[in-house]
Design an enzyme around this catalytic site. Structure first.
Site, PDB file in Angstrom:
ATOM      1  N   ASP A 144      -0.623  -4.074  -5.324  1.00 17.62           N
ATOM      2  CA  ASP A 144      -1.423  -3.675  -4.344  1.00 17.62           C
ATOM      3  C   ASP A 144      -2.536  -2.775  -4.565  1.00 17.62           C
ATOM      4  O   ASP A 144      -3.126  -2.988  -5.804  1.00 17.62           O
ATOM      5  CB  ASP A 144      -0.255  -2.973  -3.329  1.00 17.62           C
ATOM      6  CG  ASP A 144      -0.614  -3.214  -1.809  1.00 17.62           C
ATOM      7  OD1 ASP A 144      -1.707  -2.821  -1.433  1.00 17.62           O
ATOM      8  OD2 ASP A 144       0.186  -3.933  -1.334  1.00 17.62           O
ATOM      9  N   HIS A 217      -2.987   0.984   1.823  1.00 14.65           N
ATOM     10  CA  HIS A 217      -2.390  -0.131   1.972  1.00 14.65           C
ATOM     11  C   HIS A 217      -1.108  -0.351   0.998  1.00 14.65           C
ATOM     12  O   HIS A 217       0.207  -0.544   1.238  1.00 14.65           O
ATOM     13  CB  HIS A 217      -3.099  -1.396   1.773  1.00 14.65           C
ATOM     14  CG  HIS A 217      -2.784  -2.588   2.034  1.00 14.65           C
ATOM     15  ND1 HIS A 217      -1.805  -3.456   1.186  1.00 14.65           N
ATOM     16  CD2 HIS A 217      -2.687  -3.468   3.262  1.00 14.65           C
ATOM     17  CE1 HIS A 217      -1.496  -4.537   1.720  1.00 14.65           C
ATOM     18  NE2 HIS A 217      -2.024  -4.483   3.033  1.00 14.65           N
ATOM     19  N   SER A 561       1.288  -8.338   5.606  1.00 17.90           N
ATOM     20  CA  SER A 561       1.439  -7.364   4.488  1.00 17.90           C
ATOM     21  C   SER A 561       2.721  -6.322   4.591  1.00 17.90           C
ATOM     22  O   SER A 561       3.158  -5.886   3.729  1.00 17.90           O
ATOM     23  CB  SER A 561       0.371  -6.577   4.445  1.00 17.90           C
ATOM     24  OG  SER A 561      -0.910  -7.006   3.698  1.00 17.90           O
TER      25      SER A 561
END
Ligand SMILES: *[C@@H]1O[C@H](CO)[C@@H](O)[C@H](O)[C@H]1NC(C)=O
Ligand SMILES: *[C@@H]1O[C@H](CO)[C@@H](O)[C@H](O)[C@H]1NC(C)=O
Ligand SMILES: *[C@@H]1O[C@H](CO)[C@@H](O)[C@H](O)[C@H]1NC(C)=O
Ligand SMILES: *[C@@H]1O[C@H](CO)[C@@H](O)[C@H](O)[C@H]1NC(C)=O
Ligand SMILES: *[C@@H]1O[C@H](CO)[C@@H](O)[C@H](O)[C@H]1NC(C)=O
Ligand SMILES: *[C@@H]1O[C@H](CO)[C@@H](O)[C@H](O)[C@H]1NC(C)=O
Ligand SMILES: *[C@@H]1O[C@H](CO)[C@@H](O)[C@H](O)[C@H]1NC(C)=O
Length: 785
Positions: A144, A217, A561
């Site tokens: 990620d 994220h 996600s």
């Protein structure tokens, strides 16, 4: 235009000149697996010799190399001209030459914060966590945007030593030294070569040249997989307060940062992950010793398996019995929008949780419509003037966009002092609110378009705000139309945990059928992905907008996600309980125990309230506690996947030196998968499946079927007897198209007018033991030829 011989001659003459100025770009030259044990320097020399065979000089060959993939994956990434790439692709040993492409993170473009993940608490109640020791001996890799290691979610308090089998490293860099890894984050690396070849050196004010996460994220997904239980997490504005916890709170985390900011992307921060960087990350993760890989990243357009480095990496992972969970994508509600559809990957859709942040829009006519918000600002308690954006847009804005509050579209003279109603569509939800604020609006109402249905992803906007579904959006517009001086008030929001019907499928969740291979039903499963709270980077703000200077430790995001790491965490727990199970068996356990009803016992719906089908949720909503003891599993080996690739005639079938395709590989639908898809049924198809008994040693299973409309489905034998654990039994599923007049499907002449996926009919079959303990369910999707 007809191309004349003269044209070709011209082309030939030009070529030598052109090729010297042709843009070189990064390609991955992929050889499949390594054949036999080789020293790392031998592998590098071998890769170098291939490069040297197309480059002029040794120096040129060396400087063009980005990565030598040396562990499981055999290949290299290098800068090549198209001719050099083509030359290499013709070599017999080369499985495929892959253009380095951009992938992206699968969040919807919205960043905000709020409450506690309730559905996680729900399965915590079961003894799943205890049985799995909270996943503490399992290692989960997360590819990620990196990690914010100081988050309390990554505390290593009370954790034992790092598992001995771990071979990874803690790569240091900007604000990241070796003490940033601990017994929780046991490894961290970053991959940026392909990014920097494309964009030039990283601008180190926009991200850290290290595994540290500027974006947020990666911190969010890693803490959803395996964040510690952190009590008393509160959101801005005093919204939901409670415990945040990852799916496997004691799992060890290995961080692979491969996603970086797009330079000069403007306010709406974008990220990109290059395929050559990701392949290096996956190669290392396999070598380092991860058990599970969670990847919330997808390609922009359908990519064949042999061109898709996530699919390739995951196939190498399968050989080492590593489970790969991937996000399905956020390109719904249109069909054929899935990412990550390889049958050796768990493809995860996104659904809602049973919590809302309810706020009302009170209209001047006394009507009151419900919406949701977590924006921590309030209007003065009275009615304020209400306008739709089109009424206060600057005159140059085209009509079709004037209601969308795109940046620069509103006139401050006209918008000032109003509550402004904007429609969803293009632009981000937060960006529209920022535009209303810029133009002097005092309140912001975001109305769903028809495509968004009733799904509400909440945001922390910059002024008092509320988001409403499509039906209520239309009500507000009608009211504005109906009166000369429309007014409204937005009530403060309350977190509501009771009486919320959930889950429903998020409108954005990508839909099947698989655009790559329709013979495998995808997605596989759904998990929470709407308004999910998890840890966040303190290097950015909750919205990541320039005007946002707030710093938060926890934040809410929406997207597949967010659902993918729920499955990654669950797979880690299952791996802890069943260390010898294959990745296919673990996926099977998750799929066959999934739920297709919501919490009021009705079928799970889409965001508009229509009954959802397996192209939205696959086998259903995950129930990890059930998955720990599924009764039967559909197993599949690495070889089974290679055989499947032989059937599909995908070059990736040549990836293994010790494997050759048989003359007659099994039909595509005979891969031993826990679901069934037949894209073109003509007459009768007989499908083979084999189940392995992982429940009680002596047991009897009875089949039951709900056939798709117009289709008959017969299971043979209808009863399976098992005498011991580990025993395998095979059966056939005979799928037959009924005479269409009988089935009410007669008017198929206008089939071309029907969207392609509407030709599909859905059903299921299942195996249940007589004691009501096990129910091993598989969805069926059939389209008539
Ligand atoms: C292929 O077989 C050879 C000989 O048995 C063995 O040395 C090699 O490791 C195998 N390669 C792979 C990739 O399994
Ligand atoms: C590749 O290029 C080399 C050097 O130009 C040439 O000798 C060789 O024949 C080419 N090979 C193929 C398969 O095109
Ligand atoms: C690593 O960085 C932290 C602060 O981020 C600092 O406290 C610590 O001393 C550093 N450790 C080493 C080994 O440099
Ligand atoms: C790096 O990013 C910062 C912040 O966006 C910007 O102000 C600066 O101009 C950038 N530097 C370069 C060299 O592009
Ligand atoms: C809006 O309409 C114009 C023409 O009227 C068209 O060119 C444009 O593509 C449309 N934009 C959107 C976003 O639909
Ligand atoms: C968004 O923009 C694209 C490209 O301009 C256009 O095709 C599409 O119709 C727009 N969507 C909406 C809802 O305006
Ligand atoms: C509002 O009125 C305009 C013009 O009279 C019309 O085009 C539009 O469809 C109306 N909208 C609603 C939601 O009633």
């Amino acid at each position: 235009m007809e191309k004349s011989p003269k044209f070709f001659l011209l082309l030939l003459l030009l070529l030598p000149v052109l090729s010297s100025c042709v843009e070189r770009q990064v390609y991955i030259v992929y050889f499949g697996e390594h054949n036999g044990e080789k020293a790392l320097h031998e592998i590098e020399e071998n890769h170098h010799s291939y490069l040297l065979s197309v480059k002029e000089t040794d120096e040129d060959a060396r400087s063009s190399l980005l990565y030598s993939y040396k562990h499981s994956i055999n290949g290299f990434a290098a800068e090549l001209t198209p001719e050099e790439a083509q030359n290499l692709s013709r070599r017999e040993e080369v499985v495929s030459v892959i253009k380095n492409t951009k992938y992206s993170l699968h969040t919807t473009r919205s960043w905000e914060f709020a409450g506690v993940e309730k559905s996680l608490n729900k399965f915590n109640k079961d003894d799943l966590l205890i049985k799995s020791k909270f996943g503490r001996d399992v290692i989960a890799g997360v590819m990620d945007s990196g990690v914010w290691p100081e988050s309390r979610s990554f505390s290593d308090k009370g954790l034992g030593p790092v598992p001995k089998r771990w071979k990874g490293i803690c790569q240091t860099g900007d604000l990241f030294n070796s003490s940033q890894c601990n017994r929780k984050i046991i490894g961290a690396r970053y991959y940026i070569q392909a990014y920097e070849k494309y964009y030039g050196p990283l601008n180190r004010t926009t991200d850290y040249l290290s595994p540290r996460d500027k974006d947020g994220h990666g911190t969010h997904t890693a803490s959803t997989v395996g964040g510690r239980r952190v009590h008393n997490v509160a959101a801005l504005g005093g919204f939901a307060r409670g415990m945040a916890s990852g799916g496997a709170p004691l799992v060890r985390l290995a961080i692979y940062k491969a996603c970086w900011p797009v330079p000069n992307h403007g306010k709406e921060n974008g990220n990109t992950c290059f395929s050559a960087d990701m392949l290096a990350a996956i190669d290392d993760a396999i070598h380092d010793g991860v058990d599970v890989l969670s990847i919330s990243i997808g390609e922009f357009e359908p990519t064949p398996f042999d061109q898709d480095t996530i699919a390739i990496g995951a196939l190498h992972a399968v050989k080492k019995n590593i489970i790969t969970a991937c996000s399905a994508g956020n390109s719904g509600p249109a069909p054929y929008t899935l990412s990550n559809t390889a049958p050796w990957i768990i493809t995860v859709g996104a659904s809602s949780v049973d919590r809302k942040f309810i706020s009302y829009v009170e209209l001047g006519n006394g009507e009151k419509v419900q919406g949701e918000t977590v924006t921590p600002y309030h209007l003065e308690k009275k009615f304020h003037p209400l306008v739709r954006a089109a009424q206060v847009a600057i005159p140059d804005v085209p009509k079709n966009l004037s209601d969308q509050c795109l940046p620069g579209s509103l006139s401050p003279e006209r918008a000032k002092g109003n509550i402004v109603f904007c429609l969803r569509g293009n632009g981000t939800r937060v960006g529209k609110g920022a535009e209303v604020k810029r133009a002097g609006g005092i309140g912001y109402i975001l109305g769903n378009s028809k495509a968004n249905g009733e799904e509400l992803a909440v945001d922390s906007h910059f002024i008092p705000a509320n988001a409403v579904g499509y039906k209520n959006a239309m009500k507000i517009l009608e009211y504005i139309n109906s009166t000369k001086n429309p007014t409204a008030y937005i009530t403060p929001s309350k977190t509501v945990l009771h009486g919320i019907t959930a889950p429903f499928m998020a409108g954005f969740s990508s839909r099947g059928p698989s655009p790559i291979s329709e013979a495998i039903l995808k997605p596989d499963i759904t998990a929470p992905g709407l308004n999910i709270l998890a840890a966040w980077s303190e290097g950015s703000s909750p919205t990541k907008f320039d005007i946002d200077h707030r710093v938060v430790k926890y934040n809410i995001l929406s997207g597949t996600s967010m659902s993918c790491p729920h499955i990654g965490g669950s797979a880690a727990l299952l791996r802890a309980i069943h260390p010898t199970w294959s990745s296919a068996a673990i996926r099977s356990a998750l799929m066959t125990t999934a739920e297709i009803s919501n919490n009021i016992g009705k079928p799970i719906t889409d965001a508009s309230g229509n009954e959802a089908d397996p192209f939205l949720f696959g086998s259903g909503h995950f129930r990890p506690a059930k998955a720990a003891d599924p009764g039967l599993v559909y197993d599949a080996s690495f070889e089974d996947y290679l055989l499947h690739l032989c059937t599909l005639k995908v070059p990736l079938k040549d990836m293994s030196p010790n494997f050759t395709c048989p003359k007659n590989p099994p039909l595509a639908h005979n891969l031993n998968y826990p679901s069934v898809a037949i894209p073109k049924l003509k007459g009768t198809v007989v499908i083979k499946r084999t189940v392995t008994n992982v429940g009680s040693s002596r047991s009897v299973y009875f089949s039951s079927v709900k056939p798709p409309v117009g289709i008959s489905v017969k299971i043979s034998p209808p009863i399976l007897y098992f005498h011991k654990q580990g025993e395998k039994k095979s059966f056939t599923i005979t799928v037959k198209a009924e005479r269409t007049e009988d089935a009410g499907l007669e008017s198929r002449e206008d089939a071309s007018a029907i969207p392609k996926n509407h030709k599909y009919q859905f059903g299921w079959y299942s195996w249940s033991d007589g004691n009501g303990i096990y129910n091993v369910r598989s969805p069926i999707a059939v389209a008539l030829y």
